[in-house]
Design a protein around this motif. Structure first.
Motif, PDB file in Angstrom:
ATOM      1  N   GLU A 199       0.873  -1.180   0.000  1.00  0.00           N
ATOM      2  CA  GLU A 199       0.000   0.000   0.000  1.00  0.00           C
ATOM      3  C   GLU A 199       0.906   1.226   0.000  1.00  0.00           C
ATOM      4  OE1 GLU A 199      -2.861   0.518   3.221  1.00  0.00           O
ATOM      5  OE2 GLU A 199      -3.574   2.397   2.331  1.00  0.00           O
ATOM      6  N   ASN A 257      -4.260   4.946  -2.516  1.00  0.00           N
ATOM      7  CA  ASN A 257      -5.446   5.585  -1.920  1.00  0.00           C
ATOM      8  C   ASN A 257      -5.857   6.780  -2.773  1.00  0.00           C
ATOM      9  OD1 ASN A 257      -5.772   4.298   0.905  1.00  0.00           O
ATOM     10  ND2 ASN A 257      -3.580   4.714   0.719  1.00  0.00           N
ATOM     11  N   GLU A 289      -7.722   2.146  -3.687  1.00  0.00           N
ATOM     12  CA  GLU A 289      -8.453   2.037  -2.413  1.00  0.00           C
ATOM     13  C   GLU A 289      -9.355   3.251  -2.249  1.00  0.00           C
ATOM     14  OE1 GLU A 289      -6.105   1.270   1.051  1.00  0.00           O
ATOM     15  OE2 GLU A 289      -5.037  -0.401   0.114  1.00  0.00           O
ATOM     16  N   ASP A 319     -11.933   0.543   1.456  1.00  0.00           N
ATOM     17  CA  ASP A 319     -11.063   0.842   2.598  1.00  0.00           C
ATOM     18  C   ASP A 319     -11.889   1.107   3.863  1.00  0.00           C
ATOM     19  OD1 ASP A 319      -8.707   1.321   3.885  1.00  0.00           O
ATOM     20  OD2 ASP A 319      -8.093   3.016   2.653  1.00  0.00           O
ATOM     21  N   LYS A 340     -11.160  -4.107   2.976  1.00  0.00           N
ATOM     22  CA  LYS A 340     -10.169  -3.929   4.040  1.00  0.00           C
ATOM     23  C   LYS A 340     -10.882  -3.692   5.361  1.00  0.00           C
ATOM     24  CE  LYS A 340      -6.169  -2.182   3.100  1.00  0.00           C
ATOM     25  NZ  LYS A 340      -5.014  -1.327   2.680  1.00  0.00           N
ATOM     26  N   GLU A 376      -6.268  -4.608   8.341  1.00  0.00           N
ATOM     27  CA  GLU A 376      -5.274  -3.541   8.507  1.00  0.00           C
ATOM     28  C   GLU A 376      -4.862  -3.401   9.961  1.00  0.00           C
ATOM     29  OE1 GLU A 376      -6.872   0.002   6.038  1.00  0.00           O
ATOM     30  OE2 GLU A 376      -8.009   0.065   7.893  1.00  0.00           O
TER      31      GLU A 376
END
Ligand code: C2E
Ligand code: CA
Ligand code: CA
Length: 414
Positions: A199, A257, A289, A319, A340, A376
């Protein structure tokens, strides 16, 4: 010294009057009164209607006793009262709102007429420029709270506004001078313990170490509209890294992201595809994400945009699932590949049976829906073992690795 449109006194008259009051050491209160969403009234009902509203509001204000009215530019009027008593100010605000409501009914104005009011009070040695400044700030303060609000000038708010403005300038400068960096946090297969991908997380070394975390910077950029430029910066620099370090990234997934504000625009889509071609990026390696919170206002548009990216091979992960308004409906409607699970669930998964039960349901549901899952913020071996047992596919967190700059990553893999 009369305003041609409304017949109220104008700004010139205001300045003369205030200068007189300053000379006489008179106490007074100024209320900057502005019609909310006036531009929308003009756009929707035409400028003729907008003008009529201004005349009606100007008249309504003149009908209230014990005050003086001045029209400033646009939809702004200043009301002057020769008092600083709270009771008088309260009464005046109440009357302003009451008269405008009444006029709206009498004249059958369809638009929703509300006013925001910013207040400044005379202080010894203040100049007319000080009052202008304070009124504008107080009105901004009121507007920042929504429609139809009233706020006094407040030094704290002024400071906050200035630091926000300074931060905006700094963000612009940091983008121009490439002061940002991209850190990478490995994502692991929980059963094989091998790296599945990374990520990418934004860092601003000059500020992150001093006063702000990246979440606050992203939030500020979203508020100011700079997020699009920042997301574009991230895409370009991510692609540059992937191209430069092909050896490391060739068969790994790269998760980026992107804020919904950018993602939902065709401008960003065009930019993204252009950069993808420019750096010869394999679209199948990229996973975008996005948070579900950011898309809930515009589900159809989100699906449309996602489908365009997906048709080119790009994947998506949802996310922060489990926070804010998480809805199972999104999982059904939106074409995500991965979900996630938010760190807040992982934090307590070993001690709190409710968190564990929720994570279990999410994992089972994802399996049924064919979505892969990432946990996460894994920080302990117990969390890792439990999540693996429960069937979670992937994990990331300080237990495995902290986000790191590319130089550290190269050392790790070589
Ligand atoms: P996020 O996407 O949920 O990112 C995960 C955050 O958790 C990161 O914080 C990461 O450093 C942190 N983290 C990972 N593992 C652990 C752990 O085991 N323990 C703890 N305590 N934290 C862990 P970070 O980097 O501060 O990012 C915060 C948020 O800022 C991100 O949350 C994301 O929403 C946003 N953000 C970061 N980089 C970007 C970017 O490039 N573009 C956009 N639009 N947003 C970004
Ligand atoms: Ca993320
Ligand atoms: Ca997250």
């Amino acid at each position: 010294m009369i305003d041609v449109l409304t017949g109220n006194k104008n700004r010139e008259a205001f300045e003369l009057r205030i200068n007189d009051l300053i000379q006489e050491d008179q106490k007074f209160t100024l209320l900057l009164t502005s019609i909310d969403k006036f531009a929308t009234i003009n756009d929707f009902y035409g400028h003729g209607c907008g003008d009529r509203v201004l005349v009606i509001v100007g008249q309504a204000l003149e009908e209230i006793e014990n005050l003086e009215v001045f029209r400033f530019s646009g939809s702004q009027f200043v009301v002057l009262i020769l008092s600083q008593e709270m009771a008088d100010i309260d009464f005046t605000i109440h009357e302003i709102r009451r008269c405008i409501r009444l006029k709206r009914l009498v004249h059958h104005i369809k638009a929703d007429l509300t006013v925001s009011i910013g207040i400044s009070q005379s202080t010894p040695s203040a100049s007319i420029e000080n009052y202008y400044n304070q009124l504008n700030l107080a009105l901004r303060y009121a507007r920042s709270e929504g429609k139809g609000e009233t706020r006094f000038y407040n030094e704290e708010f002024e400071k906050k506004l200035f630091s926000e403005m300074a931060l905006r300038e700094d963000i612009d400068k940091a983008m121009r001078h490439d002061e940002f960096e991209l850190y990478m946090q490995p994502l692991y297969h929980l059963d094989k313990r091998t790296v599945m991908g990374f990520e990418l997380l934004l860092r601003w070394p000059g500020r992150n170490r001093i006063d702000l975390n990246i979440g606050e910077i992203i939030e500020s950029a979203e508020k100011s509209g700079q997020i699009m430029a920042l997301d574009k910066w991230v895409v370009t620099h991510a692609f540059k890294l992937i191209k430069e370090y092909k050896r490391i990234f060739s068969d790994k997934k790269i998760c980026i992201n992107i804020s919904a504000q950018s993602f939902l625009t065709y401008d960003f889509l065009k930019f993204y595809l252009r950069e993808e071609e420019r750096y010869a990026i394999d679209p199948n390696l990229i996973e975008i994400e996005i948070t579900e919170y950011s898309m809930m206002h515009n589900l159809k548009r989100t699906i449309r945009m996602m489908m365009i990216y997906k048709s080119r091979g790009i994947q998506f992960s949802l996310d922060d699932f489990g926070t804010k308004y998480s809805s199972i409906n999104y999982l059904k409607e939106l074409p995500f590949d991965t979900l996630k699970i938010d760190k807040s669930y992982i934090d307590s998964i070993c001690e709190d049976s409710k968190s564990k039960a929720i994570v279990k349901i999410i994992l089972d549901l994802c399996r049924e829906l064919g979505l892969s899952t990432i946990s996460e913020g894994i920080e302990t071996v117990e969390q890792e073992i439990l999540l693996k047992q429960m069937g979670c596919d992937f994990g990331q967190g300080y237990y495995f690795d902290k986000p790191m700059p590319i130089t550290d990553l190269i050392q790790r893999v070589s």
